[in-house]
Design an enzyme around this catalytic site. Structure first.
Site, PDB file in Angstrom:
ATOM      1  CD  GLU A   1      -8.881  -8.868  -3.926  1.00 25.61           C
ATOM      2  OE1 GLU A   1      -9.754  -8.480  -3.124  1.00 25.61           O
ATOM      3  OE2 GLU A   1      -7.794  -9.359  -3.556  1.00 25.61           O
TER       4      GLU A   1
ATOM      5  CG  PHE B   1     -13.394   1.960   6.829  1.00 26.53           C
ATOM      6  CD1 PHE B   1     -12.787   1.369   5.736  1.00 26.53           C
ATOM      7  CD2 PHE B   1     -14.044   1.138   7.746  1.00 26.53           C
ATOM      8  CE1 PHE B   1     -12.817  -0.004   5.537  1.00 26.53           C
ATOM      9  CE2 PHE B   1     -14.086  -0.243   7.557  1.00 26.53           C
ATOM     10  CZ  PHE B   1     -13.469  -0.815   6.445  1.00 26.53           C
TER      11      PHE B   1
ATOM     12  CG  HIS C   1      -5.469  -6.121  -0.480  1.00 20.80           C
ATOM     13  ND1 HIS C   1      -6.714  -6.074   0.090  1.00 20.80           N
ATOM     14  CD2 HIS C   1      -5.554  -7.020  -1.507  1.00 20.80           C
ATOM     15  CE1 HIS C   1      -7.524  -6.905  -0.573  1.00 20.80           C
ATOM     16  NE2 HIS C   1      -6.851  -7.483  -1.548  1.00 20.80           N
TER      17      HIS C   1
ATOM     18  CB  THR D   1      -7.357  -5.646   9.719  1.00 19.53           C
ATOM     19  OG1 THR D   1      -7.860  -6.783   9.022  1.00 19.53           O
ATOM     20  CG2 THR D   1      -7.703  -4.376   8.968  1.00 19.53           C
TER      21      THR D   1
ATOM     22  CE  LYS E   1      -4.068  -2.128   2.155  1.00 18.84           C
ATOM     23  NZ  LYS E   1      -5.006  -2.085   3.328  1.00 18.84           N
TER      24      LYS E   1
ATOM     25  CE1 TYR F   1      -9.537  -2.778   0.008  1.00 21.33           C
ATOM     26  CE2 TYR F   1      -8.542  -0.806  -0.922  1.00 21.33           C
ATOM     27  CZ  TYR F   1      -8.442  -1.969  -0.175  1.00 21.33           C
ATOM     28  OH  TYR F   1      -7.235  -2.327   0.376  1.00 21.33           O
TER      29      TYR F   1
ATOM     30  CG  ASN G   1      -3.651  -2.271   6.784  1.00 20.38           C
ATOM     31  OD1 ASN G   1      -3.463  -1.917   5.625  1.00 20.38           O
ATOM     32  ND2 ASN G   1      -4.710  -2.945   7.162  1.00 20.38           N
TER      33      ASN G   1
END
Ligand code: GDP
Ligand code: MG
Length: 149
Positions: free
Chosen positions: A137, A68, A126, A102, A20, A60, A123
């Site tokens: 994905e 969120f 993914h 997570t 990320k 997402y 974090n």
């Protein structure tokens, strides 16, 4: 012409990974790819991308009703990411285990999120959560011809 499917190129199970924007900005690409390699998972394909808002919202979409969602999309487009396809026996679960919880505060020692995650949102990584999402994905970011045999 022959049409190839993912299965034609696949020996073990495939999973999809994102390093990320926080981890990329913190120069952790190499460290994270090394943890992946050291775990025995094979890197089938990898590339750096910078997602558009539309791409991130699509990726997402399963989270679009969560409070969120807007923040998560903004975070994911805040900088470049490294997307990869990983392969191995039981790759989906093995990569989830390597990532850790997570929330990095709950992640155990030796996991990517424990080492590099800053918080519940930033974090570091993914990973697909099941066979169906892995398939969707992988093909969201990679064509079959990009996957090395
Ligand atoms: P994952 O499968 O472990 O990545 O977790 P989820 O699928 O539940 O959530 C997707 C991503 O949304 C997480 O990896 C975080 O980046 C982010 N996220 C999850 N929960 C929260 C939250 O409560 N607040 C915020 N801001 N982001 C969250
Ligand atoms: Mg998830």
């Amino acid at each position: 012409a022959e049409k190839y499917t993912l299965e034609d190129f696949t020996m073990g199970e495939l999973t999809f990974s994102i390093i990320k924007p926080d981890a990329v900005a913190n120069n952790k690409i190499g460290d994270i790819l090394k943890m992946i390699s050291d775990s025995g998972l094979k890197i089938k394909a990898t590339k750096m991308i910078h997602m558009s808002k539309t791409q991130a919202e699509g990726f997402y979409a399963v989270h679009k009703e969560r409070p969120f969602f807007g923040e998560l999309v903004e975070f994911m487009i805040s900088g470049p990411c490294v997307v990869s396809v990983l392969e191995g026996d039981n790759a989906i679960k093995r990569y989830r285990d390597l990532m850790g919880a997570t929330n990095p505060a709950d992640a155990v020692e030796g996991t990517i999120r424990k080492a590099f995650g800053a918080g519940i949102e930033a974090n570091a990584c993914h990973g697909s959560d099941g066979p169906d999402t892995a398939k969707v994905e992988v093909s969201y970011f990679f064509s079959n011809l990009e996957l090395v045999n």
